[in-house]
Design a protein around this motif. Structure first.
Motif, PDB file in Angstrom:
ATOM      1  N   GLU A  65       0.849  -1.227  -0.061  1.00 15.78           N
ATOM      2  CA  GLU A  65       0.088  -0.027  -0.035  1.00 15.78           C
ATOM      3  C   GLU A  65       0.897   1.144  -0.046  1.00 15.78           C
ATOM      4  OE1 GLU A  65      -2.338  -0.377   3.517  1.00 15.78           O
ATOM      5  OE2 GLU A  65      -3.954  -1.663   2.266  1.00 15.78           O
ATOM      6  N   GLN A  66       2.037   1.032   0.596  1.00 12.84           N
ATOM      7  CA  GLN A  66       2.880   2.395   0.735  1.00 12.84           C
ATOM      8  C   GLN A  66       3.544   2.754  -0.577  1.00 12.84           C
ATOM      9  OE1 GLN A  66       5.880   1.404   3.826  1.00 12.84           O
ATOM     10  NE2 GLN A  66       4.441   2.061   5.509  1.00 12.84           N
ATOM     11  N   ARG A  67       3.395   1.665  -1.660  1.00 15.41           N
ATOM     12  CA  ARG A  67       4.165   1.605  -2.926  1.00 15.41           C
ATOM     13  C   ARG A  67       2.893   2.329  -3.845  1.00 15.41           C
ATOM     14  NH1 ARG A  67       6.527  -3.629  -5.108  1.00 15.41           N
ATOM     15  NH2 ARG A  67       6.762  -2.213  -6.854  1.00 15.41           N
ATOM     16  N   VAL A  68       1.839   2.437  -3.426  1.00 13.21           N
ATOM     17  CA  VAL A  68       1.032   3.012  -4.547  1.00 13.21           C
ATOM     18  C   VAL A  68       1.144   4.541  -4.689  1.00 13.21           C
ATOM     19  CG1 VAL A  68      -1.455   3.042  -4.900  1.00 13.21           C
ATOM     20  CG2 VAL A  68      -0.519   1.021  -4.026  1.00 13.21           C
ATOM     21  N   GLN A  69       1.236   4.662  -5.940  1.00  8.89           N
ATOM     22  CA  GLN A  69       1.288   6.329  -6.263  1.00  8.89           C
ATOM     23  C   GLN A  69       0.233   6.459  -7.463  1.00  8.89           C
ATOM     24  OE1 GLN A  69       2.938   8.973  -4.921  1.00  8.89           O
ATOM     25  NE2 GLN A  69       3.754   7.609  -3.171  1.00  8.89           N
ATOM     26  N   LEU A  70      -0.919   6.752  -7.325  1.00  8.46           N
ATOM     27  CA  LEU A  70      -1.777   6.501  -8.267  1.00  8.46           C
ATOM     28  C   LEU A  70      -1.487   7.534  -9.376  1.00  8.46           C
ATOM     29  CD1 LEU A  70      -4.548   5.211  -8.953  1.00  8.46           C
ATOM     30  CD2 LEU A  70      -5.865   7.121  -7.864  1.00  8.46           C
ATOM     31  N   ARG A  71      -1.581   7.143 -10.491  1.00  8.29           N
ATOM     32  CA  ARG A  71      -1.439   7.976 -11.940  1.00  8.29           C
ATOM     33  C   ARG A  71      -2.335   9.217 -11.854  1.00  8.29           C
ATOM     34  NH1 ARG A  71       2.654   5.897 -15.430  1.00  8.29           N
ATOM     35  NH2 ARG A  71       3.153   3.556 -14.566  1.00  8.29           N
ATOM     36  N   SER A  72      -2.028  10.326 -12.593  1.00  6.68           N
ATOM     37  CA  SER A  72      -2.800  11.535 -12.707  1.00  6.68           C
ATOM     38  C   SER A  72      -4.070  10.952 -13.371  1.00  6.68           C
ATOM     39  CB  SER A  72      -2.187  12.651 -13.284  1.00  6.68           C
ATOM     40  OG  SER A  72      -1.955  12.393 -14.655  1.00  6.68           O
ATOM     41  N   LYS A  73      -5.207  11.697 -13.284  1.00  9.79           N
ATOM     42  CA  LYS A  73      -6.455  11.548 -13.860  1.00  9.79           C
ATOM     43  C   LYS A  73      -6.049  11.734 -15.551  1.00  9.79           C
ATOM     44  CE  LYS A  73     -10.106  13.396 -10.846  1.00  9.79           C
ATOM     45  NZ  LYS A  73     -11.119  14.381 -10.879  1.00  9.79           N
ATOM     46  N   VAL A  74      -5.222  12.607 -15.935  1.00 10.33           N
ATOM     47  CA  VAL A  74      -5.040  13.016 -17.331  1.00 10.33           C
ATOM     48  C   VAL A  74      -4.353  11.491 -17.918  1.00 10.33           C
ATOM     49  CG1 VAL A  74      -3.629  13.988 -19.134  1.00 10.33           C
ATOM     50  CG2 VAL A  74      -4.852  15.338 -17.189  1.00 10.33           C
ATOM     51  N   ASP A  75      -3.609  11.077 -17.292  1.00  8.50           N
ATOM     52  CA  ASP A  75      -2.840   9.898 -17.450  1.00  8.50           C
ATOM     53  C   ASP A  75      -3.830   8.545 -17.689  1.00  8.50           C
ATOM     54  OD1 ASP A  75      -0.267  10.844 -17.723  1.00  8.50           O
ATOM     55  OD2 ASP A  75       0.654   9.992 -15.917  1.00  8.50           O
TER      56      ASP A  75
END
Length: 404
Positions: A335-345
């Motif tokens: 869970e700490q590794r999760v870096q959700l991409r931007s909405k645009v991407d």
């Protein structure tokens, strides 16, 4: 009682009423009219040596009649979307006929359950035949004394020839699809943002570069201002649920699955996934459904910033690597590794895969190989996962639609 359901492109309840009165002149006919939903009951009284007979026909139509299913805004349209998905899942013997039939389903605008008591028989058969002929309709029916070309649920054309049953059998050789001209060229909203228009153009350029058929008439996908992505927790929960479903499809022993569920605190299986997880054995269809979820999972791992890129949808993802990425670390570490991409991407990828999926569906309906050498199952899984991620029509996982 014998029953079936008639589907037609036409809105013609008045014609049905006239045909009932024509074929059943001695019947007492009662009509209820509630706008887009209506019903008719015709009763024939019995005599000393005969029993009474009755016919009930319910009727509903789409709120916005069309020749596509782009906007499932009412119950009938949603039902038709489900029917399309159901038909697409059937391993048809005649894929070209199934493709044409799908267009017929998508152009349906009215639904008429036809319920005869005690049976259809000689009393109601001529009426049923003229209704289906007049409305250029098709019928969905369970097997019965009257509809006996298959022992399974099946579709028949206006001549009562078998179009498709749940085993994929057909007897009919062709089906004609007629669309009323007034349903073409309906005005689409033109107030797209620059972001949406640029995204559409970029996706179409990508498809053209990869020799994928482009449909310039497809609408723009939503803008970043319109979309609310799922939360990080929802996405992580969904990823673990997909992992358990996929490995169950590969035949991993239940004891190992139960240990994984406990160790990773997995408690967000959808109803369908819960059924698969608890099943002692899986059907071939359930196994295929489960294993293909690796592609949905890989798509979510990309959205979470853990997989670097989604390759061209030709070769399946590395399932072992996908499981390792998710299973090896403790849940808290993952869970700490999760870096959700931007909405645009994410929306860029959704727009691209939406147009790819249209090309795959178009090819399937025409009995052709998908352009660009795409694997349509990979494209479908990506579209499914991204529609869920972007809250498409606020649908739960098992109900996600991939309309094209």
């Amino acid at each position: 009682m014998e029953h079936c359901t008639i589907y037609s492109h036409h809105l013609a309840f008045d014609k049905v009423v006239a045909l009932v009165k024509k074929h059943l002149p001695k019947a007492k006919v009662e009509i209820e009219d509630a706008g887009i939903q209506k019903s008719l009951v015709a009763t024939l009284k019995g005599g000393l040596l005969s029993k009474s007979k009755s016919l009930k026909i319910n009727y509903r139509e789409r709120e916005n009649p069309s020749y596509t299913l782009e906007q499932p805004e009412c119950g009938l349209t949603q039902n038709l979307v489900g029917m399309v998905n159901f038909i697409q899942s059937i391993p048809a013997e005649d894929t070209e006929l199934r493709g044409k039939f799908l267009y017929k389903v998508m152009s349906a605008n009215s639904e008429l359950p036809f319920m005869a008591e005690p049976e259809i028989g000689k009393t109601f058969e001529p009426l049923l035949r003229e209704i289906t002929e007049t409305l250029d309709a098709f019928i969905f029916t369970p097997p019965s004394k009257f509809f006996n070309q298959s022992a399974e649920q099946h579709f028949v054309d206006k001549n009562f020839d078998l179009l498709l049953d749940t085993n994929g059998r057909s007897i009919a050789r062709d089906i004609e699809v007629k669309v009323d001209a007034k349903y073409y060229n309906q005005e689409e909203p033109k107030d797209y943002t620059e972001e949406q228009l640029v995204r559409k153009a970029k996706s179409e350029a990508y498809l053209a570069d990869h020799a994928i058929k482009v449909n310039p008439n497809l609408p723009c996908t939503p803008s970043s201002e319109e979309v609310m992505l799922r939360t990080d927790k929802e996405i992580v929960d969904r990823a673990y649920a997909l992992m358990i479903t996929a490995v169950k499809g590969e035949g991993i022993e239940q004891a190992h699955l139960e240990k994984a569920v406990e160790a990773k605190n997995i408690d967000s299986l959808s109803p369908r996934e819960q059924h698969i997880y608890q099943a002692e054995s899986l059907t071939d269809q359930e196994r295929a459904y489960s294993v293909w979820r690796y592609e949905s999972l890989n798509t979510l791992l990309w959205a979470m910033g853990i997989v670097d890129e989604l390759s061209f949808p030709k070769e399946v993802c590395d399932a072992k690597e996908v499981v390792r990425i998710l299973f090896q670390p403790a849940r808290a570490e993952f869970e700490q590794r999760v870096q959700l991409r931007s909405k645009v991407d994410i929306l860029d990828e959704l727009d691209k895969v939406y147009r790819m999926n249209w090309a795959c569906v178009d090819a399937r309906m025409k009995g052709e190989t998908p352009s660009g050498n795409m694997n349509p199952s990979i494209v479908y899984e990506r579209h499914y996962a991204l529609n869920w991620l972007t809250n498409y029509q606020s649908q739960a996982w098992d109900e996600v639609q991939t309309n094209t």
